[in-house]
Design an enzyme around this catalytic site. Sequence first.
Site, PDB file in Angstrom:
ATOM      1  N   PHE A 148       0.870  -1.187   0.000  1.00  0.00           N
ATOM      2  CA  PHE A 148       0.000   0.000   0.000  1.00  0.00           C
ATOM      3  C   PHE A 148       0.907   1.236   0.000  1.00  0.00           C
ATOM      4  CE2 PHE A 148      -3.265   2.908   1.295  1.00  0.00           C
ATOM      5  CZ  PHE A 148      -4.472   2.300   0.992  1.00  0.00           C
ATOM      6  N   HIS A 174      -9.990   5.430   7.775  1.00  0.00           N
ATOM      7  CA  HIS A 174      -9.502   4.430   8.735  1.00  0.00           C
ATOM      8  C   HIS A 174      -7.984   4.465   8.925  1.00  0.00           C
ATOM      9  CE1 HIS A 174      -9.623   1.780   5.104  1.00  0.00           C
ATOM     10  NE2 HIS A 174      -8.619   1.163   5.669  1.00  0.00           N
ATOM     11  N   ARG A 228       9.576  12.502   4.134  1.00  0.00           N
ATOM     12  CA  ARG A 228      10.220  11.619   5.126  1.00  0.00           C
ATOM     13  C   ARG A 228      10.777  10.352   4.482  1.00  0.00           C
ATOM     14  NH1 ARG A 228       5.311  12.479   9.427  1.00  0.00           N
ATOM     15  NH2 ARG A 228       5.733  14.684   9.721  1.00  0.00           N
TER      16      ARG A 228
HETATM   17  N1  INI Z   1      -2.420   0.498   4.478  1.00  0.00           N
HETATM   18  C1  INI Z   1      -1.308   1.230   4.556  1.00  0.00           C
HETATM   19  O1  INI Z   1      -0.208   0.670   4.592  1.00  0.00           O
HETATM   20  N2  INI Z   1      -1.377   2.584   4.603  1.00  0.00           N
HETATM   21  C2  INI Z   1      -2.571   3.234   4.572  1.00  0.00           C
HETATM   22  O2  INI Z   1      -2.575   4.491   4.580  1.00  0.00           O
HETATM   23  C3  INI Z   1      -3.755   2.491   4.502  1.00  0.00           C
HETATM   24  N3  INI Z   1      -5.011   3.148   4.500  1.00  0.00           N
HETATM   25  O3  INI Z   1      -5.032   4.302   4.891  1.00  0.00           O
HETATM   26  O4  INI Z   1      -6.013   2.569   4.132  1.00  0.00           O
HETATM   27  C4  INI Z   1      -3.652   1.084   4.433  1.00  0.00           C
HETATM   28  N4  INI Z   1      -4.749   0.327   4.359  1.00  0.00           N
HETATM   29  C5  INI Z   1      -4.720  -1.079   4.054  1.00  0.00           C
HETATM   30  C6  INI Z   1      -4.531  -1.900   5.307  1.00  0.00           C
HETATM   31  O5  INI Z   1      -3.210  -1.797   5.776  1.00  0.00           O
HETATM   32  C7  INI Z   1      -4.824  -3.377   5.066  1.00  0.00           C
HETATM   33  O6  INI Z   1      -3.969  -3.870   4.070  1.00  0.00           O
HETATM   34  C8  INI Z   1      -6.263  -3.662   4.639  1.00  0.00           C
HETATM   35  O7  INI Z   1      -7.172  -3.038   5.523  1.00  0.00           O
HETATM   36  C9  INI Z   1      -6.532  -5.184   4.625  1.00  0.00           C
HETATM   37  O8  INI Z   1      -6.421  -5.705   5.958  1.00  0.00           O
END
Ligand code: INI
Length: 182
Positions: free
Chosen positions: A49, A115, A154
Amino acid sequence: MRRVDRQSFNNSDGGAAADASERKSMAMKTVQGGLSAAGSRFALVVSRFNDFIVSRLVEGAVDALTRTGAEEANLCIVKVPGSFEIPLVAKRLAESGKWDAIICLGVAIRGETPHFDYVAGEASKGIAACALQTGMPIIYGLVTAESAEQAMDRAGLKMGNKGFDAAMAAVEMVNLLKVLGK
Ligand code: INI
């Protein structure tokens, strides 16, 4: 080195107390980990992500590890869907006994999703819990930011590279735990 602590400051016999304090500080030992990664094995748990920013953290981390003497054969990148998944995989890797430290890299951006707080909070708590449960250096290399621009800063632009810093912390912690022993 003269150390003036609260106790000597409050003592009416200031001179004698300061001398005693000085003797104490000269006998005092400081323990810290060195910065050689030679021979140590590192797993990087990397969130897909926000990959366009996380990839810069990975570059920074690998740069730090190779500069401090790690061999590429002793590094492994394990990709997970998002930061939320990092703690479980970090724990599995820690328990495998194959690694000296686990470096967790991910990016959570507040602007992008409501979230954010859950993802960032659970990932952070999970990483901390994992380190305490396993007794291994499980290093927190998550960037939490208000915007993609701030996160980029960062990850190698204006504010250093959090991946580099996380890897340096991993190297130091591996060596510190060796010095401290069981
Ligand atoms: N995952 C991240 O690494 N960063 C984020 O900003 C993020 N947001 O904001 O949604 C994010 N969501 C995915 C989450 O980590 C899980 O992979 C997903 O919810 C499945 O469990």
